[in-house]
Design a protein around this motif. Structure first.
Motif, PDB file in Angstrom:
ATOM      1  N   GLY A  76      76.058   4.842  -8.408  1.00 21.57           N
ATOM      2  CA  GLY A  76      75.614   5.304  -7.096  1.00 21.57           C
ATOM      3  C   GLY A  76      75.844   4.217  -6.055  1.00 21.57           C
ATOM      4  O   GLY A  76      76.115   3.059  -6.371  1.00 21.57           O
ATOM      5  N   TRP A  77      75.748   4.622  -4.773  1.00 21.73           N
ATOM      6  CA  TRP A  77      75.968   3.670  -3.675  1.00 21.73           C
ATOM      7  C   TRP A  77      74.951   2.539  -3.701  1.00 21.73           C
ATOM      8  O   TRP A  77      75.293   1.367  -3.569  1.00 21.73           O
ATOM      9  CB  TRP A  77      75.866   4.400  -2.329  1.00 21.73           C
ATOM     10  CG  TRP A  77      77.172   5.058  -1.964  1.00 21.73           C
ATOM     11  CD1 TRP A  77      77.438   6.383  -1.914  1.00 21.73           C
ATOM     12  CD2 TRP A  77      78.369   4.377  -1.638  1.00 21.73           C
ATOM     13  NE1 TRP A  77      78.741   6.600  -1.593  1.00 21.73           N
ATOM     14  CE2 TRP A  77      79.351   5.376  -1.413  1.00 21.73           C
ATOM     15  CE3 TRP A  77      78.740   3.019  -1.526  1.00 21.73           C
ATOM     16  CZ2 TRP A  77      80.663   5.072  -1.074  1.00 21.73           C
ATOM     17  CZ3 TRP A  77      80.047   2.728  -1.179  1.00 21.73           C
ATOM     18  CH2 TRP A  77      80.995   3.751  -0.955  1.00 21.73           C
ATOM     19  N   ARG A  78      73.750   2.896  -3.910  1.00 22.29           N
ATOM     20  CA  ARG A  78      72.673   1.920  -3.894  1.00 22.29           C
ATOM     21  C   ARG A  78      72.908   0.853  -4.974  1.00 22.29           C
ATOM     22  O   ARG A  78      72.786  -0.346  -4.716  1.00 22.29           O
ATOM     23  CB  ARG A  78      71.369   2.663  -4.157  1.00 22.29           C
ATOM     24  CG  ARG A  78      70.141   1.805  -4.127  1.00 22.29           C
ATOM     25  CD  ARG A  78      68.971   2.668  -4.546  1.00 22.29           C
ATOM     26  NE  ARG A  78      68.526   3.529  -3.461  1.00 22.29           N
ATOM     27  CZ  ARG A  78      67.552   3.170  -2.603  1.00 22.29           C
ATOM     28  NH1 ARG A  78      66.949   2.009  -2.749  1.00 22.29           N
ATOM     29  NH2 ARG A  78      67.177   3.959  -1.642  1.00 22.29           N
ATOM     30  N   GLU A  79      73.334   1.370  -6.151  1.00 25.22           N
ATOM     31  CA  GLU A  79      73.565   0.446  -7.266  1.00 25.22           C
ATOM     32  C   GLU A  79      74.730  -0.493  -6.950  1.00 25.22           C
ATOM     33  O   GLU A  79      74.688  -1.695  -7.213  1.00 25.22           O
ATOM     34  CB  GLU A  79      73.847   1.247  -8.541  1.00 25.22           C
ATOM     35  CG  GLU A  79      72.602   2.008  -9.017  1.00 25.22           C
ATOM     36  CD  GLU A  79      72.927   2.991 -10.122  1.00 25.22           C
ATOM     37  OE1 GLU A  79      74.097   3.431 -10.191  1.00 25.22           O
ATOM     38  OE2 GLU A  79      72.023   3.306 -10.909  1.00 25.22           O
ATOM     39  N   LEU A  80      75.765   0.093  -6.313  1.00 29.93           N
ATOM     40  CA  LEU A  80      76.956  -0.700  -5.972  1.00 29.93           C
ATOM     41  C   LEU A  80      76.585  -1.808  -4.987  1.00 29.93           C
ATOM     42  O   LEU A  80      76.970  -2.967  -5.155  1.00 29.93           O
ATOM     43  CB  LEU A  80      78.017   0.230  -5.370  1.00 29.93           C
ATOM     44  CG  LEU A  80      79.430  -0.358  -5.298  1.00 29.93           C
ATOM     45  CD1 LEU A  80      79.961  -0.615  -6.708  1.00 29.93           C
ATOM     46  CD2 LEU A  80      80.370   0.584  -4.551  1.00 29.93           C
ATOM     47  N   VAL A  81      75.792  -1.438  -3.995  1.00 31.20           N
ATOM     48  CA  VAL A  81      75.384  -2.423  -2.985  1.00 31.20           C
ATOM     49  C   VAL A  81      74.606  -3.557  -3.647  1.00 31.20           C
ATOM     50  O   VAL A  81      74.881  -4.741  -3.403  1.00 31.20           O
ATOM     51  CB  VAL A  81      74.535  -1.746  -1.888  1.00 31.20           C
ATOM     52  CG1 VAL A  81      73.871  -2.798  -0.995  1.00 31.20           C
ATOM     53  CG2 VAL A  81      75.419  -0.828  -1.039  1.00 31.20           C
ATOM     54  N   TRP A  82      73.691  -3.166  -4.514  1.00 32.96           N
ATOM     55  CA  TRP A  82      72.902  -4.203  -5.189  1.00 32.96           C
ATOM     56  C   TRP A  82      73.795  -5.084  -6.078  1.00 32.96           C
ATOM     57  O   TRP A  82      73.623  -6.298  -6.147  1.00 32.96           O
ATOM     58  CB  TRP A  82      71.785  -3.580  -6.036  1.00 32.96           C
ATOM     59  CG  TRP A  82      70.548  -3.316  -5.209  1.00 32.96           C
ATOM     60  CD1 TRP A  82      70.045  -2.108  -4.857  1.00 32.96           C
ATOM     61  CD2 TRP A  82      69.699  -4.297  -4.632  1.00 32.96           C
ATOM     62  NE1 TRP A  82      68.933  -2.236  -4.090  1.00 32.96           N
ATOM     63  CE2 TRP A  82      68.689  -3.601  -3.921  1.00 32.96           C
ATOM     64  CE3 TRP A  82      69.698  -5.708  -4.599  1.00 32.96           C
ATOM     65  CZ2 TRP A  82      67.672  -4.241  -3.228  1.00 32.96           C
ATOM     66  CZ3 TRP A  82      68.679  -6.333  -3.914  1.00 32.96           C
ATOM     67  CH2 TRP A  82      67.682  -5.600  -3.227  1.00 32.96           C
TER      68      TRP A  82
END
Lengths: 506, 235
Positions: A20-26
């Protein structure tokens, strides 16, 4: 076993590849942080430490976000490492094969971390799922504990497990014309054909479990044979993650609940049967006593008249004949009481309710009992005009005759019997008081029991033990109450207090 | 010689031999010409062939329902019919009365009661045919022409409804009159609740009974109707 395996497979998750996007950002943040730290400390701590910091970052990403994230992180880490920390600096060109070692090490550690993390997450999710299933099993079994009838079982089932787990359950039970789906809630809707098909297949084959058309059916085994079929499907065809063992456990709980419901019904029936048996026994003993006594008197009188007719004085002959008629009357009243008792038992009395005048019915009752009064005085306290109640007139008359008859039977000749009728708020109060021997305090409530007679030392009981029971049954059928009080009149005897709801005159 | 209100021939319709065995000799000894039918079919043929003055009909017959026998006889005859029924069967009795029975006696009955009912039934029929204009029972007298009611020769003022009720009772004196018939007499064809009837009966009793709570003239037959006592020479 096809579907069973399918459930099993879908239960074991593949390594997590989507991100997910959130995971990628983190992941980017973590890699950036660890990379900056490594690049910044490299001049003081050396290349090896810097590489370890890179690996740390990649491992953390893998542990947190799974395999895909960790591979991306590993590659990014390798590029940064290559760009900033290996010669030639600030270039992606690879100088030596020695420089490849970090790349391989980064990626291997990333892979291991990712796989481990994925497995951990699977475990956690599986644990959560089975926790949920356990909880819903517990909830279902608790809910089913309070279900005493098969219909309640189905209702409880529909409100617990399916709502929580996204599955749909249908219960089928044996009826006269084959299997039918149980449950009042769904009575309106028809059962889908496929569900019925699965249920009928199971019932016919008596198979423990059967799967077809994406549905799983269980034969519900009671202790003395099958009690029904449970068919389970996912809600609206969405695949579920539910363990088959959970479904089997659910089926077991349901089977137990159904059996308990069936047993509870049996117990209720057995109790009713026992009560009716008790009544029958009491009835028989009453009949043998209360029929035989007048019959004996009639037989003695009639046979005396035949044998000794000429030797008997005219008064004696007349007395014998009179006693035959009186005893017949007694038998007649007794059979009337028995018949009314059975009517009250069957709860049909209330259907014959009409608006009747209490004073009028009381007058008819006195008329009927007048010949038994002897020298007893009837004292009346009546309202002007009429007092209306809703009642079965014939039964009302009989109830009043019974109560007055009791007052006559248990009081001395020449004593007074007081009858009073008056309005009391929204009720009509009818009191029948006598100066007789009264009722011991401990018997006051029991005199209304069927076939109950107060034990008296001086003489054998003279009543049938039915009269007051019928009066009570009558009064209750028409929403009133009846009570025995002592003393009744002038500090002696008994008072029977009847209260009936006053009828509204339109 | 028979008494004026006494039927001379009587048809007993009953399938219980023990009851017939008592009634037949007793009624014969009392001067009646007694015929016995033990089922509905023979009752219908006996009613036609022997033309009795009174029929005593048990409702529980082995072949046809007693009410059906009643209905078929009423098609062609107005012979007084007294129904014999068990005490608790109120609905049955009302149905029989509505279908044209004159009266009923509860089983078991005393012979004196049965004879009184029989006399009342025959008297009513005779009075109806002769269009008698006056009625007297005990202290109560009614002149149907002048609509004058007296008690111990003192005039009693009755409302039109009270009078209609009393007249209806008097014309069937000694016999039970159902709530339905009384309602029809007092209120015409209008659908009326029996509680009105009770109210008016209460008023009527207050005017003609010495003690309305223990009536001596208008007797209550709980759940069925009322009976005006007929003081004939036998009572």
């Amino acid at each position: 076993m096809n579907h069973y395996m399918q459930l099993r497979r879908s239960g074991l998750r593949a390594p997590k590849l989507r991100l997910g996007w959130r995971e990628l950002v983190w992941a980017v943040v973590i890699v950036a942080t660890s990379s900056s730290l490594a690049v910044w400390t490299e001049p003081f701590l050396g290349l090896v430490t810097a590489a370890l910091i890179f690996v740390l970052g990649v491992t953390v990403v893998g542990a947190l976000y799974g395999l895909a994230a960790s591979v991306i992180a590993a590659f990014a880490a390798f590029l940064i490492y290559n760009f900033f920390l290996t010669e030639p600096f600030l270039s992606f060109r690879m100088a030596t094969s020695k420089d490849l070692a970090p790349l391989i090490a980064f990626n291997i550690s990333a892979l291991i971390a990712g796989v481990l993390a994925g497995r951990l997450q699977d475990r956690a999710q599986a644990a959560q799922q089975s926790n949920l299933q356990l909880l819903s099993l517990l909830e279902t079994s608790q809910a089913l504990q309070s279900a005493l009838q098969p219909d309640e079982v189905v209702q409880q089932l529909a409100t617990t497990a399916p709502a929580r787990l996204g599955i749909e359950l249908r219960l089928f039970q044996q009826a006269q014309d084959g299997l039918v789906e149980a449950g009042g809630a769904r009575a309106g809707a028809s059962t889908p054909l496929l569900w019925r098909q699965v249920a009928e297949d199971i019932w016919r084959q008596q198979a423990g479990m059967h799967q077809a058309f994406g549905l799983t059916g269980f034969l519900l085994q009671g202790s003395s044979g099958p009690v029904g079929v449970l068919v389970i499907g996912s809600h609206k065809g969405v695949p579920t993650l539910i363990e088959p063992s959970f479904l089997a456990a659910l089926a077991n709980i349901l089977a137990l609940a159904l059996e308990r419901a069936a047993l509870s019904e049996d117990v209720t029936e057995a109790r009713a049967a026992a009560r009716s048996e008790e009544l029958k026994t009491a009835l028989l003993s009453s009949v043998s006593h209360d029929f035989r006594t007048p019959l004996a008197a009639i037989s003695a009188s009639a046979s005396s008249l035949i044998e000794f007719e000429s030797q008997l004085a005219p008064e004696t002959r007349h007395q014998l004949l009179r006693s035959i008629v009186e005893e017949c009357d007694r038998l007649n009243r007794y059979t009337a009481n028995l018949l009314e008792l059975s009517k009250l038992q069957a709860n049909v009395a209330a259907q014959n309710g009409q608006v009747v005048d209490v004073v009028e019915i009381l007058g008819a009752a006195i008329q009927r009992i007048r010949s038994k009064l002897g020298a007893r005085v009837i004292e009346r306290h009546l309202p002007d005009g009429i007092a209306l109640v809703r009642a079965d007139p014939a039964l009302f008359e009989l109830a009043l005759v019974n109560v007055i008859d009791n007052a006559v039977t248990y009081s001395d000749d020449g004593s007074t019997i007081a009858l009073s009728v008056r309005g009391e708020g929204s009720q009509v109060a009818i009191d029948i008081s006598d100066e007789g021997c009264g009722i011991p305090a401990e018997d006051l409530a029991r005199v209304f029991d069927r076939f109950y007679r107060v034990r008296r030392a001086e003489a054998k009981p003279r009543g049938s033990g039915l009269g007051l029971a019928i009066a009570k049954g009558f009064v209750e059928a028409f929403g009133g109450s009846i009570r025995a009080e002592t003393p009744g009149l002038n500090g002696r005897g008994t008072r029977i207090a009847i209260r009936l709801p006053a009828a509204q005159v339109q | 010689m028979t008494l004026p209100d006494q039927p001379t021939s009587i048809l007993i319709v009953d399938d219980e031999p023990s009851l017939v065995a008592v009634l037949q000799p007793v009624l014969s000894a009392a001067g009646y010409d007694v015929t016995v039918a033990v089922d509905g079919e023979s009752a219908l043929s006996a009613a036609a062939s022997s033309q009795p003055d009174l029929i005593l009909l048990d409702l529980g017959l082995p072949d046809i329902d007693g009410k059906e026998v009643l209905r078929q006889i009423r098609v062609w005859s107005d012979v007084p019919i007294i129904v014999v029924s068990a005490r608790h069967q109120e609905a049955e009795k009302i149905a029989a009365l509505d279908q044209g029975a004159d009266d009923y006696v509860n089983k078991p009955f005393e012979i004196g009661e049965l004879m009184a009912r029989a006399r009342a039934a025959v008297r009513r029929q005779k009075n109806a045919r002769a269009r008698v204009s006056t009625f007297r029972t005990g202290p109560l007298a009614i002149d149907f022409v002048t609509r004058r009611v007296t008690l111990e020769d003192e005039p009693v003022r009755l409302s039109p409804k009270e009078y209609e009720l009393l007249r209806t009772l008097a014309q069937s004196a000694g016999q039970v009159v159902t709530h339905k018939r009384l309602l029809a007499a007092g209120w015409g064809g209008e659908a009326t609740d029996t509680q009105y009837l009770r109210v008016y009966m209460g008023l009527l009793r207050q005017k003609i009974e010495e003690d309305p709570s223990e009536p001596k003239l208008i007797m209550t037959e709980p759940g069925i109707g009322y009976r005006l006592v007929a003081r004939d020479e036998r009572d």
